[in-house]
Enzyme design. Structure first.
Site, PDB file in Angstrom:
ATOM      1  N   GLN A   1      78.160  38.342  10.636  1.00  0.00           N
ATOM      2  CA  GLN A   1      78.524  36.932  10.537  1.00  0.00           C
ATOM      3  C   GLN A   1      77.377  35.959  10.244  1.00  0.00           C
ATOM      4  O   GLN A   1      77.646  34.835   9.826  1.00  0.00           O
ATOM      5  CB  GLN A   1      79.192  36.485  11.844  1.00  0.00           C
ATOM      6  CG  GLN A   1      80.637  36.926  11.992  1.00  0.00           C
ATOM      7  CD  GLN A   1      81.385  36.032  12.947  1.00  0.00           C
ATOM      8  OE1 GLN A   1      81.248  36.134  14.146  1.00  0.00           O
ATOM      9  NE2 GLN A   1      82.172  35.118  12.405  1.00  0.00           N
TER      10      GLN A   1
ATOM     11  N   HIS B   1      70.013  33.253  17.966  1.00  0.00           N
ATOM     12  CA  HIS B   1      70.536  34.547  17.506  1.00  0.00           C
ATOM     13  C   HIS B   1      71.227  34.443  16.141  1.00  0.00           C
ATOM     14  O   HIS B   1      71.530  35.463  15.527  1.00  0.00           O
ATOM     15  CB  HIS B   1      71.449  35.182  18.558  1.00  0.00           C
ATOM     16  CG  HIS B   1      72.825  34.591  18.661  1.00  0.00           C
ATOM     17  ND1 HIS B   1      73.839  35.211  19.352  1.00  0.00           N
ATOM     18  CD2 HIS B   1      73.356  33.423  18.200  1.00  0.00           C
ATOM     19  CE1 HIS B   1      74.946  34.474  19.285  1.00  0.00           C
ATOM     20  NE2 HIS B   1      74.670  33.383  18.604  1.00  0.00           N
TER      21      HIS B   1
END
Length: 342
Positions: A303, A252
């Site tokens: 992020q 991910h």
């Protein structure tokens, strides 16, 4: 806590107030102070113990009580405070499944990145440079920009797998796989869950040299005989052959192209009959939920280079790398498991 159905939007608007209340209570040590006391404490005792103003402490404790994080009762005309059972289990540093380090990381790092969510959505890229002044051409150089930050991130991973690890390593029967490599295994919490569940297996944590060094110092003791380390960068360095490779919360972080690149390396290193276990928070195929995975996907935007994906999307990545007989097991909790075989 809004009871009027048509005011649900206010709950969402005020969600950040809830988060920061929890973060602040943890950072000030409210739950640790109450846990260390043999009896409930008064407002004055808590304020003194956390070295904070009485007025501010009173408001914070009231909000924590409203959030069901603290219990109150009256004694000799004074309100006395104690931890709820959930706070004792998850919000005290002494608990074996404490989330306090994860909460500190959320407060000090993730929260600052989310300040730039609007920019992340507009630009389609992570916000490390705006949040911390760190260029992010190399994702983990930004994530691990200081030793303190690296330890915080590793403590986050540790707390996650202390709580969720057993569910994902037992989603499939992994006992046929005796030699296991946990790629990006970080603090070793998932490796420990694996050797607990499967007494015949050994697990090697494959991670960057500085992560391995920190893991040895802070997380994995010498008495974990069946957990060992291998230093390396899984994109740049050769992968040793094994029966099973675990990629837990790894794919991910990366684009589809980079994910297929890594999975192809894993496929080539994998012994015949072996496999790869992908552990991620799976989105529903129609994108309708779960809400946690949807929010995590926004976090990946802020992020990292990656995103959360559906089971079909992970199946496509695994198939592109050569894996077959791909199975999906939903645990009913945050993280699910996908197993591909060679």
């Amino acid at each position: 806590h809004t009871h009027t159905q048509d005011l649900w939007i206010l709950d969402y608007m005020e969600g950040f107030l809830v988060s920061k209340t929890l973060f602040t209570a943890c950072e000030l040590g409210v739950f640790d102070l109450l846990a260390s006391s043999q009896h409930p404490l008064s407002l004055e005792e808590v304020a003194l113990g956390i070295r904070a103003s009485q007025d501010g402490t009173e408001r914070l404790l009231a909000a924590c009580t409203g959030l069901d994080l603290l219990n109150t009762h009256t004694q000799d005309g004074h309100v006395m405070y104690s931890n709820t059972e959930q706070s004792s289990v998850y919000l005290t540093q002494s608990s074996p499944v404490s989330l306090t380090q994860s909460i500190h990381y959320s407060s000090k790092t993730i929260y600052l990145c989310w300040h730039y969510l609007t920019d992340a959505v507009r630009e389609g890229s992570n916000q490390y440079e705006k949040a911390f002044g760190v260029k992010s051409e190399h994702l983990f150089e930004a994530l691990y920009r200081s030793e303190e930050e690296m330890v915080k991130f590793m403590q986050l991973m540790n707390s996650i797998w202390n709580i969720c690890g057993r569910d994902v390593v037992t989603a499939f029967n992994l006992s046929p796989f005796t030699t296991i490599y946990d790629l990006g295994g970080c603090s070793g919490a998932l490796a420990k869950q694996c050797v607990l569940a499967y007494p015949e297996c050994t697990v090697t944590i494959f991670d960057l040299p500085k992560v391995v060094k920190t893991s040895r110092e802070h997380f994995v003791t010498d008495d974990n005989q069946r957990v060992s380390f291998h230093e390396g960068d899984f994109f740049k360095d050769a992968l040793p052959d094994a029966d099973l490779y675990i990629l837990a919360r790894i794919l991910h972080d990366w684009t589809d192209v980079r994910s297929i690149e890594l999975l192809t390396k894993v496929y080539r290193a994998c012994r015949p009959g072996g496999g790869v276990l992908v552990v991620e928070a799976l989105l529903c195929e129609d994108g309708s939920g779960p809400l946690t995975a949807q929010l995590y996907s926004l976090n990946m935007l802020v992020q990292t280079e990656g995103k959360e994906r559906t089971a079909a999307e992970y199946t496509a990545l695994l198939t592109a790398a050569g894996f077959q007989n791909i199975q999906v097991e939903r645990t009913g909790k945050i993280y699910d498991a996908v197993l591909g075989r060679k």
